[in-house]
Design a protein around this motif. Structure first.
Motif, PDB file in Angstrom:
ATOM      1  N   MET A 208       0.850  -1.188   0.000  1.00 45.92           N
ATOM      2  CA  MET A 208       0.000   0.000   0.000  1.00 45.92           C
ATOM      3  C   MET A 208       0.884   1.236   0.000  1.00 45.92           C
ATOM      4  N   LEU A 209       0.523   2.215  -0.833  1.00 39.62           N
ATOM      5  CA  LEU A 209       1.232   3.487  -0.879  1.00 39.62           C
ATOM      6  C   LEU A 209       0.451   4.503  -0.056  1.00 39.62           C
ATOM      7  N   GLY A 210       1.061   4.945   1.031  1.00 42.80           N
ATOM      8  CA  GLY A 210       0.451   5.966   1.869  1.00 42.80           C
ATOM      9  C   GLY A 210       0.950   7.337   1.451  1.00 42.80           C
ATOM     10  N   LEU A 211       0.034   8.264   1.248  1.00 45.80           N
ATOM     11  CA  LEU A 211       0.374   9.609   0.790  1.00 45.80           C
ATOM     12  C   LEU A 211       0.127  10.606   1.915  1.00 45.80           C
ATOM     13  N   ASN A 212       1.126  11.415   2.193  1.00 44.19           N
ATOM     14  CA  ASN A 212       1.044  12.396   3.269  1.00 44.19           C
ATOM     15  C   ASN A 212       0.765  13.768   2.669  1.00 44.19           C
ATOM     16  N   HIS A 213      -0.393  14.336   2.980  1.00 46.97           N
ATOM     17  CA  HIS A 213      -0.806  15.579   2.339  1.00 46.97           C
ATOM     18  C   HIS A 213      -1.413  16.534   3.357  1.00 46.97           C
ATOM     19  N   TYR A 214      -0.841  17.728   3.411  1.00 49.43           N
ATOM     20  CA  TYR A 214      -1.267  18.766   4.355  1.00 49.43           C
ATOM     21  C   TYR A 214      -1.584  20.054   3.601  1.00 49.43           C
ATOM     22  N   PRO A 215      -2.173  21.051   4.277  1.00 47.26           N
ATOM     23  CA  PRO A 215      -2.460  22.328   3.602  1.00 47.26           C
ATOM     24  C   PRO A 215      -1.223  23.021   3.039  1.00 47.26           C
ATOM     25  N   HIS A 216      -0.049  22.753   3.616  1.00 46.01           N
ATOM     26  CA  HIS A 216       1.169  23.423   3.156  1.00 46.01           C
ATOM     27  C   HIS A 216       1.910  22.649   2.066  1.00 46.01           C
ATOM     28  N   ASN A 217       1.300  21.618   1.507  1.00 48.14           N
ATOM     29  CA  ASN A 217       2.001  20.764   0.545  1.00 48.14           C
ATOM     30  C   ASN A 217       1.918  21.252  -0.904  1.00 48.14           C
ATOM     31  N   GLN A 218       1.509  22.491  -1.107  1.00 45.09           N
ATOM     32  CA  GLN A 218       1.485  23.047  -2.462  1.00 45.09           C
ATOM     33  C   GLN A 218       2.161  24.415  -2.446  1.00 45.09           C
ATOM     34  N   TRP A 219       3.095  24.620  -3.380  1.00 48.87           N
ATOM     35  CA  TRP A 219       3.790  25.895  -3.447  1.00 48.87           C
ATOM     36  C   TRP A 219       4.304  26.145  -4.863  1.00 48.87           C
ATOM     37  N   VAL A 220       4.676  27.389  -5.106  1.00 45.31           N
ATOM     38  CA  VAL A 220       5.317  27.768  -6.362  1.00 45.31           C
ATOM     39  C   VAL A 220       6.795  27.443  -6.242  1.00 45.31           C
ATOM     40  N   LEU A 221       7.363  26.830  -7.276  1.00 42.32           N
ATOM     41  CA  LEU A 221       8.772  26.462  -7.221  1.00 42.32           C
ATOM     42  C   LEU A 221       9.629  27.704  -6.963  1.00 42.32           C
ATOM     43  N   GLY A 222      10.359  27.666  -5.850  1.00 43.70           N
ATOM     44  CA  GLY A 222      11.180  28.802  -5.468  1.00 43.70           C
ATOM     45  C   GLY A 222      10.385  29.967  -4.919  1.00 43.70           C
ATOM     46  N   GLY A 223       9.097  29.749  -4.635  1.00 43.92           N
ATOM     47  CA  GLY A 223       8.232  30.841  -4.198  1.00 43.92           C
ATOM     48  C   GLY A 223       7.340  30.463  -3.041  1.00 43.92           C
ATOM     49  N   PRO A 224       6.227  31.165  -2.880  1.00 45.17           N
ATOM     50  CA  PRO A 224       5.373  30.991  -1.700  1.00 45.17           C
ATOM     51  C   PRO A 224       4.432  29.796  -1.798  1.00 45.17           C
ATOM     52  N   ARG A 225       3.814  29.494  -0.679  1.00 46.66           N
ATOM     53  CA  ARG A 225       2.767  28.477  -0.614  1.00 46.66           C
ATOM     54  C   ARG A 225       1.583  28.915  -1.470  1.00 46.66           C
ATOM     55  N   ILE A 226       0.891  27.959  -2.078  1.00 47.91           N
ATOM     56  CA  ILE A 226      -0.273  28.241  -2.914  1.00 47.91           C
ATOM     57  C   ILE A 226      -1.531  28.142  -2.048  1.00 47.91           C
ATOM     58  N   ALA A 227      -2.315  29.191  -2.022  1.00 43.98           N
ATOM     59  CA  ALA A 227      -3.556  29.201  -1.258  1.00 43.98           C
ATOM     60  C   ALA A 227      -4.623  28.382  -1.976  1.00 43.98           C
ATOM     61  N   ALA A 228      -5.597  27.900  -1.214  1.00 46.73           N
ATOM     62  CA  ALA A 228      -6.622  27.011  -1.769  1.00 46.73           C
ATOM     63  C   ALA A 228      -7.477  27.694  -2.823  1.00 46.73           C
ATOM     64  N   ASP A 229      -7.583  29.023  -2.801  1.00 43.18           N
ATOM     65  CA  ASP A 229      -8.398  29.729  -3.789  1.00 43.18           C
ATOM     66  C   ASP A 229      -7.575  30.239  -4.970  1.00 43.18           C
ATOM     67  N   ASP A 230      -6.301  29.836  -5.031  1.00 44.93           N
ATOM     68  CA  ASP A 230      -5.418  30.257  -6.123  1.00 44.93           C
ATOM     69  C   ASP A 230      -5.671  29.396  -7.348  1.00 44.93           C
ATOM     70  N   VAL A 231      -5.546  29.985  -8.524  1.00 47.65           N
ATOM     71  CA  VAL A 231      -5.772  29.247  -9.761  1.00 47.65           C
ATOM     72  C   VAL A 231      -4.771  28.110  -9.928  1.00 47.65           C
TER      73      VAL A 231
END
Length: 340
Positions: A208-231
């Protein structure tokens, strides 16, 4: 840091698991504290683990056990030539101990979050072994550890499912240039290339592959975290579909959750995304709220309120919103379990 000791879970394991059981959680993730157990090569002291094992057993909660959740015995370097064998020996010893205690594992995680450890310990020097610019080297060593441990467990007749827990991330390019898009794509793929390496070497080494995913797991490469309402934000159901296309193995969310006051909203989002995933014929084996209890922060040891179980000193209390969210998730997972 020893979060098990810091939360007094080593002394209150039965009570903690009893709370989980009352709220409908019958499977949990725990970790063996290798740094306390192995006193010398092959010399094991299980006194630190028995309270955890028996607490879960008495409460009627089965456990998926992490064998190595980053901590190592004194004097053992993860880059040592014999580290994979030491890990394998410890994994078999853990399985034998659980059998002797009458609590066989619901699953075993040989090495927790290979990709994150490789980044934190091999690329940026934040974790032991404090290497810089050598993330690929550490990742290859951790992959060897996983494969060596699985071989040893199977040779010893241990049939517990093998779970590989890795971060699920999304990285957007800085702009729409061909180079930026290519760099972001490569970075995203690299986050799960340890999974590819293990499955290429031995397709049976991951049940089984367990995936760890939190609100901070999305960002712009070399930049800030991506907010949930961001395109640029990519919904969880789509991320799960991405992984399933690349790795056709059973999936679970091995870690997810958010610090208060955002915990209930995050689990509501996860629930809606799992519904969307099911509509796309993507079904998960489980969802793990992680951490399930307040803990001391890694960076500054501040009190981090999160999960189902709140703490006031050693006093425990249940967060009703988290309890209700867990019940909603459980109903979804029953749909997954009953699918044809």
């Amino acid at each position: 840091m020893d979060s098990i000791a810091g939360t007094a879970h080593d002394r209150w394991a039965f009570q903690d698991h009893e709370i989980l059981k009352r709220c409908g959680v019958e499977t949990a993730r725990e970790a063996f504290r290798w740094h306390l157990i192995e006193r010398g090569a092959g010399l094991y002291d299980w006194s630190s683990a028995r309270g955890q094992v028996q607490g879960a057993l008495e409460a009627g909660v089965e456990v998926i056990w992490d064998i190595c959740h980053w901590g190592l015995p004194e004097g053992l370097d993860v880059m040592d030539r014999d580290w994979p064998r030491r890990l394998a020996d410890f994994a078999v010893a853990c399985a034998r101990m659980l059998e002797q205690e009458g609590a066989p594992a619901a699953g075993l995680v040989p090495v927790n979050e290979i990709a994150f450890w490789a980044w934190a310990g091999g690329e940026t020097g934040r974790f032991a072994p404090f290497l810089v610019g050598q993330g690929d080297m550490l990742k290859a060593q951790l992959v060897r550890g996983h494969l060596t441990a699985v071989d040893a467990l199977r040779d010893a007749g241990v049939r517990a499912p093998i779970v590989l827990c890795e971060p699920l991330i999304w990285i957007a390019p800085q702009d729409e240039s061909e180079r930026a898009v290519r760099d972001a794509s490569r970075y995203r793929a690299a986050a799960l290339d340890s999974v590819a390496a293990i499955l290429d070497a031995d397709p049976s080494a991951v049940d089984m592959l367990g995936l760890n995913h939190y609100p901070h797991n999305q960002w712009v490469l070399g930049g800030p975290r991506i907010a949930a309402d961001d395109v640029n934000y990519r919904r969880l159901s789509l991320l799960l579909g991405d992984v399933l296309k690349r790795f056709p193995v059973p999936l679970a969310l091995a870690e997810t959750g958010a610090e208060e006051p955002d915990g209930d909203a995050w689990l509501a989002y996860v629930t809606e995304e799992l519904k969307a995933a099911q509509r796309a014929d993507i079904f998960l084996e489980g969802v793990c709220i992680y951490p399930v209890m307040d803990y001391a922060g890694w960076d500054n040891e501040r009190h981090c309120p999160c999960g189902l179980i709140g703490r006031d000193g050693e006093t425990r209390f249940v967060r009703p919103g988290q309890r209700d969210a867990i019940r909603a998730l459980s109903s979804l997972l029953r749909v997954s379990a009953g699918r044809t």
